[in-house]
Design a protein around this motif. Structure first.
Motif, PDB file in Angstrom:
ATOM      1  N   CYS A 149      -2.938  10.924  -7.355  1.00 57.15           N
ATOM      2  CA  CYS A 149      -1.809  10.203  -6.789  1.00 57.15           C
ATOM      3  C   CYS A 149      -1.406  10.875  -5.487  1.00 57.15           C
ATOM      4  O   CYS A 149      -1.345  12.102  -5.404  1.00 57.15           O
ATOM      5  CB  CYS A 149      -0.630  10.201  -7.766  1.00 57.15           C
ATOM      6  N   GLY A 150      -1.185  10.066  -4.475  1.00 52.63           N
ATOM      7  CA  GLY A 150      -0.777  10.579  -3.168  1.00 52.63           C
ATOM      8  C   GLY A 150      -0.136   9.477  -2.364  1.00 52.63           C
ATOM      9  O   GLY A 150      -0.124   8.307  -2.768  1.00 52.63           O
ATOM     10  N   PRO A 151       0.394   9.811  -1.205  1.00 45.83           N
ATOM     11  CA  PRO A 151       1.084   8.820  -0.376  1.00 45.83           C
ATOM     12  C   PRO A 151       0.107   7.857   0.299  1.00 45.83           C
ATOM     13  O   PRO A 151      -1.063   8.175   0.499  1.00 45.83           O
ATOM     14  CB  PRO A 151       1.805   9.677   0.662  1.00 45.83           C
ATOM     15  N   LYS A 152       0.608   6.674   0.623  1.00 42.50           N
ATOM     16  CA  LYS A 152      -0.179   5.732   1.421  1.00 42.50           C
ATOM     17  C   LYS A 152      -0.351   6.316   2.817  1.00 42.50           C
ATOM     18  O   LYS A 152       0.505   7.028   3.326  1.00 42.50           O
ATOM     19  CB  LYS A 152       0.536   4.391   1.544  1.00 42.50           C
ATOM     20  N   THR A 153      -1.480   6.004   3.420  1.00 41.53           N
ATOM     21  CA  THR A 153      -1.716   6.422   4.805  1.00 41.53           C
ATOM     22  C   THR A 153      -2.241   5.220   5.579  1.00 41.53           C
ATOM     23  O   THR A 153      -2.610   4.198   4.989  1.00 41.53           O
ATOM     24  CB  THR A 153      -2.766   7.554   4.876  1.00 41.53           C
ATOM     25  N   ASP A 154      -2.297   5.340   6.898  1.00 39.66           N
ATOM     26  CA  ASP A 154      -2.857   4.262   7.707  1.00 39.66           C
ATOM     27  C   ASP A 154      -4.329   4.044   7.367  1.00 39.66           C
ATOM     28  O   ASP A 154      -4.811   2.924   7.368  1.00 39.66           O
ATOM     29  CB  ASP A 154      -2.709   4.570   9.197  1.00 39.66           C
ATOM     30  N   GLU A 155      -5.033   5.153   7.069  1.00 40.77           N
ATOM     31  CA  GLU A 155      -6.454   5.061   6.724  1.00 40.77           C
ATOM     32  C   GLU A 155      -6.660   4.524   5.307  1.00 40.77           C
ATOM     33  O   GLU A 155      -7.684   3.927   5.008  1.00 40.77           O
ATOM     34  CB  GLU A 155      -7.134   6.433   6.837  1.00 40.77           C
ATOM     35  N   GLN A 156      -5.723   4.776   4.418  1.00 42.45           N
ATOM     36  CA  GLN A 156      -5.815   4.349   3.019  1.00 42.45           C
ATOM     37  C   GLN A 156      -4.532   3.620   2.598  1.00 42.45           C
ATOM     38  O   GLN A 156      -3.730   4.141   1.821  1.00 42.45           O
ATOM     39  CB  GLN A 156      -6.027   5.569   2.113  1.00 42.45           C
ATOM     40  N   PRO A 157      -4.330   2.378   3.088  1.00 37.83           N
ATOM     41  CA  PRO A 157      -3.097   1.665   2.734  1.00 37.83           C
ATOM     42  C   PRO A 157      -3.115   1.106   1.307  1.00 37.83           C
ATOM     43  O   PRO A 157      -2.068   0.782   0.764  1.00 37.83           O
ATOM     44  CB  PRO A 157      -3.028   0.545   3.769  1.00 37.83           C
ATOM     45  N   HIS A 158      -4.304   1.006   0.718  1.00 42.92           N
ATOM     46  CA  HIS A 158      -4.441   0.485  -0.645  1.00 42.92           C
ATOM     47  C   HIS A 158      -5.280   1.479  -1.451  1.00 42.92           C
ATOM     48  O   HIS A 158      -6.162   2.149  -0.919  1.00 42.92           O
ATOM     49  CB  HIS A 158      -5.114  -0.884  -0.653  1.00 42.92           C
ATOM     50  N   SER A 159      -5.042   1.516  -2.747  1.00 41.97           N
ATOM     51  CA  SER A 159      -5.711   2.541  -3.551  1.00 41.97           C
ATOM     52  C   SER A 159      -7.108   2.155  -4.031  1.00 41.97           C
ATOM     53  O   SER A 159      -7.923   3.014  -4.293  1.00 41.97           O
ATOM     54  CB  SER A 159      -4.841   2.916  -4.754  1.00 41.97           C
ATOM     55  N   GLY A 160      -7.409   0.886  -4.206  1.00 41.38           N
ATOM     56  CA  GLY A 160      -8.733   0.484  -4.657  1.00 41.38           C
ATOM     57  C   GLY A 160      -8.871   0.481  -6.169  1.00 41.38           C
ATOM     58  O   GLY A 160      -7.888   0.568  -6.904  1.00 41.38           O
ATOM     59  N   PHE A 161     -10.128   0.378  -6.633  1.00 38.83           N
ATOM     60  CA  PHE A 161     -10.418   0.263  -8.061  1.00 38.83           C
ATOM     61  C   PHE A 161     -11.567   1.174  -8.443  1.00 38.83           C
ATOM     62  O   PHE A 161     -12.394   1.521  -7.608  1.00 38.83           O
ATOM     63  CB  PHE A 161     -10.829  -1.181  -8.416  1.00 38.83           C
TER      64      PHE A 161
END
Length: 187
Positions: A149-161
């Motif tokens: 678990c971590g904060p959203k970033t511009d590079e990773q705005p969604h967590s995926g599956f």
């Protein structure tokens, strides 16, 4: 209980292997650790609450042993049988496991949990920049990796599956495909 330490480690603290369904001694749950933790919780406790191990009266120890048995039964149901101490990713959505399960499963939001008024002094403020990765996880074929678990970033705005059906252990492919998220990963 110290007299039966070996029996507790080899006959009680067992987990079920996912592929063969064999029961084998836990790699993380050991009597020595349990005994040390039980001592601390029975003598010092946390926030004024102690683990009840009975009283110095006739058969008082029996109540303590029953309490220990109940605790171990719940521990076996929740964690020991899986040889895991962290929460597993188990909330499947659309045939896959959302990586956001680390932040809440079954519609829950862990960052929105709050302590009761009497335990409010133990509550920590949410750190929006914190990142954390679990240590343990399920061990079945294709099991999701330890929760992160971590904060959203511009590079990773969604967590995926996590797609447990994806075969990544194919070293014969060109280029070769290997599983490298965790040790023993097959899919």
């Amino acid at each position: 209980m110290d007299r039966i330490e070996n029996e507790i480690d080899t006959k009680l603290f067992l987990y079920e292997t996912p592929l063969e369904s064999n029961w084998v001694p836990s790699a993380i749950y050991k009597y020595a650790d349990f005994r040390e933790s039980l001592y601390v919780m029975a003598t010092e406790g946390v926030a004024g609450k102690k683990f009840y191990i009975g009283e110095d009266v006739t058969n008082g120890h029996v109540y303590g042993l029953v309490n220990i048995a109940a605790f171990l039964a719940q521990s076996m149901k929740e964690t020991i049988k899986y040889d895991a101490c962290d929460e597993n990713s188990w909330d499947e959505v659309g045939g896959k496991y959302p990586l956001s399960n680390a932040c809440g499963q079954l519609g829950q939001s862990y960052q929105d949990y709050h302590c009761s008024e009497e335990e409010k002094h133990m509550e920590c403020p949410v750190d929006p920049n914190m990142s954390i990765t679990a240590v343990t996880h399920a061990k079945w074929y294709g099991a999701p990796a330890p929760l992160f678990c971590g904060p959203k970033t511009d590079e990773q705005p969604h967590s995926g599956f996590w797609d447990y059906t994806y075969e990544c252990n194919q070293p014969w492919m060109n280029p070769p495909e290997t599983c490298d998220v965790y040790e023993g990963q097959k899919a």
